[in-house]
Write a protein that holds these residues in place. Structure first.
Motif, PDB file in Angstrom:
ATOM      1  N   ILE A  33       0.859  -0.850  -0.182  1.00 39.47           N
ATOM      2  CA  ILE A  33       0.642   0.309  -0.168  1.00 39.47           C
ATOM      3  C   ILE A  33       1.076   0.993   0.463  1.00 39.47           C
ATOM      4  N   VAL A  34       1.943   1.108   0.998  1.00 40.73           N
ATOM      5  CA  VAL A  34       2.399   2.474   0.961  1.00 40.73           C
ATOM      6  C   VAL A  34       3.460   2.702  -0.755  1.00 40.73           C
ATOM      7  N   ASP A  35       3.959   2.044  -1.168  1.00 39.26           N
ATOM      8  CA  ASP A  35       4.468   1.337  -2.630  1.00 39.26           C
ATOM      9  C   ASP A  35       3.747   2.276  -3.047  1.00 39.26           C
ATOM     10  N   VAL A  36       2.003   1.902  -2.911  1.00 40.08           N
ATOM     11  CA  VAL A  36       1.100   2.233  -4.325  1.00 40.08           C
ATOM     12  C   VAL A  36       1.288   3.854  -4.317  1.00 40.08           C
ATOM     13  N   LEU A  37       1.821   4.202  -2.974  1.00 42.71           N
ATOM     14  CA  LEU A  37       1.368   5.907  -2.474  1.00 42.71           C
ATOM     15  C   LEU A  37       1.996   6.054  -3.035  1.00 42.71           C
ATOM     16  N   LYS A  38       3.717   5.816  -3.069  1.00 41.04           N
ATOM     17  CA  LYS A  38       4.302   6.353  -3.549  1.00 41.04           C
ATOM     18  C   LYS A  38       4.489   6.612  -5.417  1.00 41.04           C
ATOM     19  N   ASP A  39       4.224   5.646  -5.212  1.00 43.26           N
ATOM     20  CA  ASP A  39       3.807   5.557  -6.522  1.00 43.26           C
ATOM     21  C   ASP A  39       3.102   6.671  -6.951  1.00 43.26           C
ATOM     22  N   LYS A  40       2.041   7.262  -6.818  1.00 37.27           N
ATOM     23  CA  LYS A  40       1.025   8.178  -6.970  1.00 37.27           C
ATOM     24  C   LYS A  40       1.505   9.204  -6.852  1.00 37.27           C
ATOM     25  N   GLY A  41       2.783   8.922  -5.741  1.00 35.96           N
ATOM     26  CA  GLY A  41       2.376  11.248  -5.743  1.00 35.96           C
ATOM     27  C   GLY A  41       1.945  11.426  -4.305  1.00 35.96           C
ATOM     28  N   PHE A  42       1.905  10.294  -3.102  1.00 33.41           N
ATOM     29  CA  PHE A  42       1.568  10.531  -1.927  1.00 33.41           C
ATOM     30  C   PHE A  42       2.444  10.917  -1.017  1.00 33.41           C
ATOM     31  N   VAL A  43       3.443  10.078  -1.112  1.00 33.60           N
ATOM     32  CA  VAL A  43       4.384  10.112   0.018  1.00 33.60           C
ATOM     33  C   VAL A  43       5.484  10.396  -0.672  1.00 33.60           C
ATOM     34  N   LYS A  46      -4.601   1.347 -12.338  1.00 37.23           N
ATOM     35  CA  LYS A  46      -3.494   0.275 -12.771  1.00 37.23           C
ATOM     36  C   LYS A  46      -4.748  -0.717 -12.939  1.00 37.23           C
ATOM     37  N   ALA A  47      -5.730  -0.958 -11.992  1.00 38.54           N
ATOM     38  CA  ALA A  47      -6.466  -2.658 -12.683  1.00 38.54           C
ATOM     39  C   ALA A  47      -7.510  -1.612 -13.358  1.00 38.54           C
ATOM     40  N   ARG A  48      -8.287  -1.223 -13.695  1.00 37.63           N
ATOM     41  CA  ARG A  48      -9.493  -1.000 -15.091  1.00 37.63           C
ATOM     42  C   ARG A  48      -8.078  -1.281 -15.920  1.00 37.63           C
ATOM     43  N   GLU A  49      -7.321  -0.858 -16.288  1.00 35.12           N
ATOM     44  CA  GLU A  49      -6.322  -0.945 -17.505  1.00 35.12           C
ATOM     45  C   GLU A  49      -5.605  -2.975 -17.649  1.00 35.12           C
ATOM     46  N   MET A  50      -5.759  -3.855 -16.478  1.00 35.29           N
ATOM     47  CA  MET A  50      -5.301  -4.785 -16.507  1.00 35.29           C
ATOM     48  C   MET A  50      -6.855  -5.464 -16.808  1.00 35.29           C
ATOM     49  N   LYS A  51      -7.914  -4.752 -16.438  1.00 38.47           N
ATOM     50  CA  LYS A  51      -9.362  -5.633 -16.181  1.00 38.47           C
ATOM     51  C   LYS A  51      -9.235  -6.767 -15.662  1.00 38.47           C
ATOM     52  N   VAL A  52      -9.043  -6.029 -13.930  1.00 43.69           N
ATOM     53  CA  VAL A  52      -9.147  -6.738 -13.026  1.00 43.69           C
ATOM     54  C   VAL A  52     -10.049  -6.327 -11.887  1.00 43.69           C
ATOM     55  N   GLY A  53     -10.949  -7.203 -11.127  1.00 46.76           N
ATOM     56  CA  GLY A  53     -11.211  -6.490  -9.953  1.00 46.76           C
ATOM     57  C   GLY A  53     -10.373  -6.962  -8.892  1.00 46.76           C
TER      58      GLY A  53
END
Length: 131
Positions: free
Chosen positions: A36-46, A116-123
């Motif tokens: 989760i922290v890695d996703v926040l880092k990729d999105k620029g929140f941390v 990214k989930a929409r792009e990969m078409k996974v829920g």
């Protein structure tokens, strides 16, 4: 004391630290929290994070605006909880603030943001919303 919801603890610690304008916050280490922290880092929140598995902690460096010293994170909301799981298909992934925020999901391919989930078409399980 055993903690049953480590994701809620992660979000609460980040929320409290950004409200107090701390430079960093230490959170409990788990593979899910790290993802989760890695996703926040990729999105620029941390800014960054440092995992210390010996101390079972992750140090998360928070991002602030340079001039106003206002946090980039304005809100965090836990959606799926241990008592009430919330699963969504890729068509039903919410757009947070018309794309300014992000949804974080646990999918079969790992923990990813909603875009990214929409792009990969996974829920998957809708863990939290960040804006």
């Amino acid at each position: 004391m055993a903690l049953s919801d480590t994701v809620a603890d992660l979000l609460t610690r980040i929320r409290n630290a950004k409200d107090a304008k701390h430079k960093y916050v230490d959170v409990r280490f788990s593979k899910m929290n790290q993802a989760i922290v890695d996703v926040l880092k990729d999105k620029g929140f941390v800014i960054s994070s440092i995992a210390n598995e010996k101390k079972h902690a992750i140090r998360v460096f928070l991002r602030y605006e340079k001039k106003t010293r206002e946090s980039v994170i304005h809100g965090l909301k836990r959606v799926s909880r241990p008592g009430i799981r919330r699963y969504v298909g890729y068509n039903d992934i919410p757009k947070v603030l018309s794309g300014l925020g992000t949804a974080i999901l646990s999918t079969p391919t790992g923990i990813v943001d909603g875009e990214k989930a929409r792009e990969m078409k996974v829920g998957g399980e809708l863990l939290c919303l960040v804006w």
